[in-house]
Design an enzyme around this catalytic site. Structure first.
Site, PDB file in Angstrom:
ATOM      1  N   LYS A 111       0.840  -1.207   0.000  1.00 26.99           N
ATOM      2  CA  LYS A 111       0.000   0.000   0.000  1.00 26.99           C
ATOM      3  C   LYS A 111       0.868   1.247   0.000  1.00 26.99           C
ATOM      4  O   LYS A 111       0.587   2.210  -0.699  1.00 26.99           O
ATOM      5  CB  LYS A 111      -0.930   0.015   1.220  1.00 26.99           C
ATOM      6  CG  LYS A 111      -2.061  -0.992   1.148  1.00 26.99           C
ATOM      7  CD  LYS A 111      -3.307  -0.366   0.540  1.00 26.99           C
ATOM      8  CE  LYS A 111      -4.345  -1.395   0.113  1.00 26.99           C
ATOM      9  NZ  LYS A 111      -4.845  -2.205   1.229  1.00 26.99           N
ATOM     10  N   LYS A 195      -3.904 -11.860  -8.300  1.00 23.94           N
ATOM     11  CA  LYS A 195      -5.262 -12.135  -7.844  1.00 23.94           C
ATOM     12  C   LYS A 195      -6.277 -11.137  -8.374  1.00 23.94           C
ATOM     13  O   LYS A 195      -5.931 -10.025  -8.763  1.00 23.94           O
ATOM     14  CB  LYS A 195      -5.289 -12.121  -6.316  1.00 23.94           C
ATOM     15  CG  LYS A 195      -5.003 -10.760  -5.716  1.00 23.94           C
ATOM     16  CD  LYS A 195      -5.610 -10.621  -4.323  1.00 23.94           C
ATOM     17  CE  LYS A 195      -5.564  -9.174  -3.897  1.00 23.94           C
ATOM     18  NZ  LYS A 195      -6.391  -8.839  -2.779  1.00 23.94           N
ATOM     19  N   LYS A 198     -10.456  -5.562  -6.425  1.00 24.29           N
ATOM     20  CA  LYS A 198     -11.142  -4.334  -6.816  1.00 24.29           C
ATOM     21  C   LYS A 198     -10.137  -3.302  -7.328  1.00 24.29           C
ATOM     22  O   LYS A 198     -10.298  -2.727  -8.393  1.00 24.29           O
ATOM     23  CB  LYS A 198     -11.904  -3.780  -5.609  1.00 24.29           C
ATOM     24  CG  LYS A 198     -12.792  -2.597  -5.906  1.00 24.29           C
ATOM     25  CD  LYS A 198     -14.146  -3.066  -6.394  1.00 24.29           C
ATOM     26  CE  LYS A 198     -14.865  -2.055  -7.278  1.00 24.29           C
ATOM     27  NZ  LYS A 198     -14.987  -0.717  -6.750  1.00 24.29           N
TER      28      LYS A 198
HETATM   29  P1  TYM Z   1     -11.293  -7.728   1.513  1.00 25.09           P
HETATM   30  O1  TYM Z   1     -12.430  -6.784   1.684  1.00 25.09           O
HETATM   31  O2  TYM Z   1     -10.173  -7.303   0.654  1.00 25.09           O
HETATM   32  O3  TYM Z   1     -11.817  -9.102   0.953  1.00 25.09           O
HETATM   33  C1  TYM Z   1     -12.894  -9.792   1.557  1.00 25.09           C
HETATM   34  C2  TYM Z   1     -12.670 -11.292   1.480  1.00 25.09           C
HETATM   35  O4  TYM Z   1     -12.525 -11.709   0.121  1.00 25.09           O
HETATM   36  C3  TYM Z   1     -11.319 -12.447  -0.035  1.00 25.09           C
HETATM   37  N1  TYM Z   1     -10.761 -12.185  -1.367  1.00 25.09           N
HETATM   38  C4  TYM Z   1     -10.292 -13.148  -2.174  1.00 25.09           C
HETATM   39  N2  TYM Z   1     -10.216 -14.487  -2.009  1.00 25.09           N
HETATM   40  C5  TYM Z   1      -9.695 -15.203  -3.027  1.00 25.09           C
HETATM   41  N3  TYM Z   1      -9.273 -14.641  -4.188  1.00 25.09           N
HETATM   42  C6  TYM Z   1      -9.314 -13.326  -4.396  1.00 25.09           C
HETATM   43  N4  TYM Z   1      -8.903 -12.796  -5.548  1.00 25.09           N
HETATM   44  C7  TYM Z   1      -9.835 -12.501  -3.350  1.00 25.09           C
HETATM   45  N5  TYM Z   1     -10.030 -11.161  -3.200  1.00 25.09           N
HETATM   46  C8  TYM Z   1     -10.585 -10.997  -1.988  1.00 25.09           C
HETATM   47  C9  TYM Z   1     -10.410 -11.925   1.054  1.00 25.09           C
HETATM   48  O5  TYM Z   1      -9.386 -12.865   1.352  1.00 25.09           O
HETATM   49  C10 TYM Z   1     -11.374 -11.741   2.190  1.00 25.09           C
HETATM   50  O6  TYM Z   1     -11.623 -12.965   2.855  1.00 25.09           O
HETATM   51  N6  TYM Z   1      -8.725  -7.193   5.764  1.00 25.09           N
HETATM   52  C11 TYM Z   1      -9.912  -7.823   5.175  1.00 25.09           C
HETATM   53  C12 TYM Z   1     -11.184  -7.419   5.855  1.00 25.09           C
HETATM   54  C13 TYM Z   1     -11.211  -7.671   7.315  1.00 25.09           C
HETATM   55  C14 TYM Z   1     -11.294  -8.938   7.971  1.00 25.09           C
HETATM   56  C15 TYM Z   1     -11.310  -8.652   9.375  1.00 25.09           C
HETATM   57  C16 TYM Z   1     -11.364 -10.250   7.521  1.00 25.09           C
HETATM   58  C17 TYM Z   1     -11.198  -6.719   8.279  1.00 25.09           C
HETATM   59  N7  TYM Z   1     -11.259  -7.287   9.519  1.00 25.09           N
HETATM   60  C18 TYM Z   1     -11.414  -9.680  10.312  1.00 25.09           C
HETATM   61  C19 TYM Z   1     -11.445 -11.266   8.471  1.00 25.09           C
HETATM   62  C20 TYM Z   1     -11.464 -10.983   9.855  1.00 25.09           C
HETATM   63  C21 TYM Z   1      -9.978  -7.403   3.728  1.00 25.09           C
HETATM   64  O7  TYM Z   1      -9.466  -6.371   3.346  1.00 25.09           O
HETATM   65  O8  TYM Z   1     -10.740  -8.186   2.947  1.00 25.09           O
END
Ligand code: TYM
Length: 331
Positions: A111, A195, A198
């Site tokens: 980031k 991967k 967004k």
């Molecule tokens: P975020 O919002 O980026 O993504 C949400 C969930 O989607 C999964 N994901 C993917 N899995 C497989 N392939 C991909 N290309 C892909 N893109 C996204 C992510 O692994 C995630 O499970 N930091 C987290 C949000 C968060 C969180 C938490 C998660 C905040 N607090 C506590 C678990 C527990 C995040 O940015 O996810």
């Protein structure tokens, strides 16, 4: 029943990566676990959305959770900012998170490279807030995609450290969760690199219309095609097969795999099939998203009930934490 926590940032329309990496498991887990799923709106503040966009996106993700089959009667479904206990725990946890380890986190370094003019403290302590999300409900399992592995490792570290510091087994050590011992999922993008995400601009949204899906898939990167029988697939082609694996029938995958091995594959046909299968898969979800989005009263009810349930659990843990660290009221 073991406790589960997982969240999704409110950064806009959910894509196939979010679905196959996370939500699909949420829907299965809500049957047998004590589940807490939320919208990480505070986390998304690190990128400075406008107030209007933030609110719109939270609403969108809430509708998408519901459209995908997360059931607010079975799971606790809430918005992170509705549970102020998380923020308080985050403050306490920050006291025992060290600059060096936070700076070394891959996602922070990424980031910082991508947005050099906005390397804010929230970005640095992102894993601390994420740890607080998880331990506030004393979670045992965290279903997330592969990209969250390191953040989850940090959460484990912070939970262990707290337990050790206060000689108190207050927090279970949370573990990643996948069904059948499978490895964590990583859904690739359509641009042949890494991967689906967004911010990568290579994602297919659950709410995307069929035309746009078709266009994106047909534009996906390929190569000149195999030149030898049974040749190993290069990454760009493997990616297309991997997407096919999650949306198409096993017979379809086998069919194209066979053509590839015989050097008879036409990527145009493969992409056409893939586009069709993605459209068929997302169509019912898309319809439900559009329906649910219109229903303000329902969304409000879900958010309210979720917040109440989440706060009940969170405030219990927070009270224990306060006492553990020596914050006791004089009145
Ligand atoms: P975020 O919002 O980026 O993504 C949400 C969930 O989607 C999964 N994901 C993917 N899995 C497989 N392939 C991909 N290309 C892909 N893109 C996204 C992510 O692994 C995630 O499970 N930091 C987290 C949000 C968060 C969180 C938490 C998660 C905040 N607090 C506590 C678990 C527990 C995040 O940015 O996810």
């Amino acid at each position: 029943k073991p406790t589960v926590v997982s969240g999704i940032r409110s950064t806009g329309n959910l894509h196939l990566g979010n679905y196959f990496g996370a939500i699909k498991n949420f829907v299965k887990m809500q049957e047998d676990f004590h589940c807490n799923f939320f919208i990480a709106d505070c986390h998304s503040l690190t990128t400075h959305p406008t107030p209007g966009d933030l609110h719109k996106n939270v609403r969108q993700v809430l509708a998408e959770y519901l459209a995908c089959g997360v059931d607010p009667e079975k799971a606790t479904l809430y918005i992170q900012s509705d549970v102020p206990e998380i923020s308080e725990l985050y403050m306490y946890m920050n006291m025992n998170a060290y600059l060096g380890e936070l700076e070394r986190t891959t996602s922070f370094k990424d980031k910082a490279r991508k947005q050099p003019d906005n390397v804010n403290a929230g970005l640095l302590t992102y894993p601390v807030l994420m740890a607080s999300d998880i331990i506030i409900h004393k979670a045992h399992f965290v279903p997330v995609g592969k990209d969250q592995e390191q953040n989850l490792e940090m959460a484990r570290k912070f939970a262990k450290r707290f337990n050790r510091m206060y000689k108190n087994e207050i927090f279970p050590i949370p573990r990643p969760f996948t069904f059948d011992g499978k490895s964590m999922v990583k859904i690739p993008g359509l641009d042949g690199s890494g991967k689906m995400g967004k911010s990568e601009g290579n994602a297919i949204g659950l709410v995307e219309d069929p035309k746009s899906i078709h266009k994106k898939v047909m534009r996906a990167v390929t190569d000149a095609g195999p030149t030898e029988m049974n040749q190993e697939k290069p990454e760009v082609i493997q990616n297309l097969f991997q997407l096919m694996n999650v949306v198409s029938t096993p017979d379809t995958v086998l069919h194209f795999d066979d053509l590839y091995n015989k050097c008879e594959i036409r990527y145009g046909d493969l992409k056409k099939q893939l586009a069709e299968d993605i459209i068929q898969f997302t169509a019912p979800i898309r319809e439900r998203i559009i329906e649910i989005e219109k229903d303000d009263a329902y969304l409000a009810k879900v958010a309210k009930i979720g917040a109440e349930k989440a706060r009940e659990s969170a405030s219990k843990t927070l009270q224990e934490v306060r006492e553990t660290i020596g914050i006791k009221r004089f009145f």
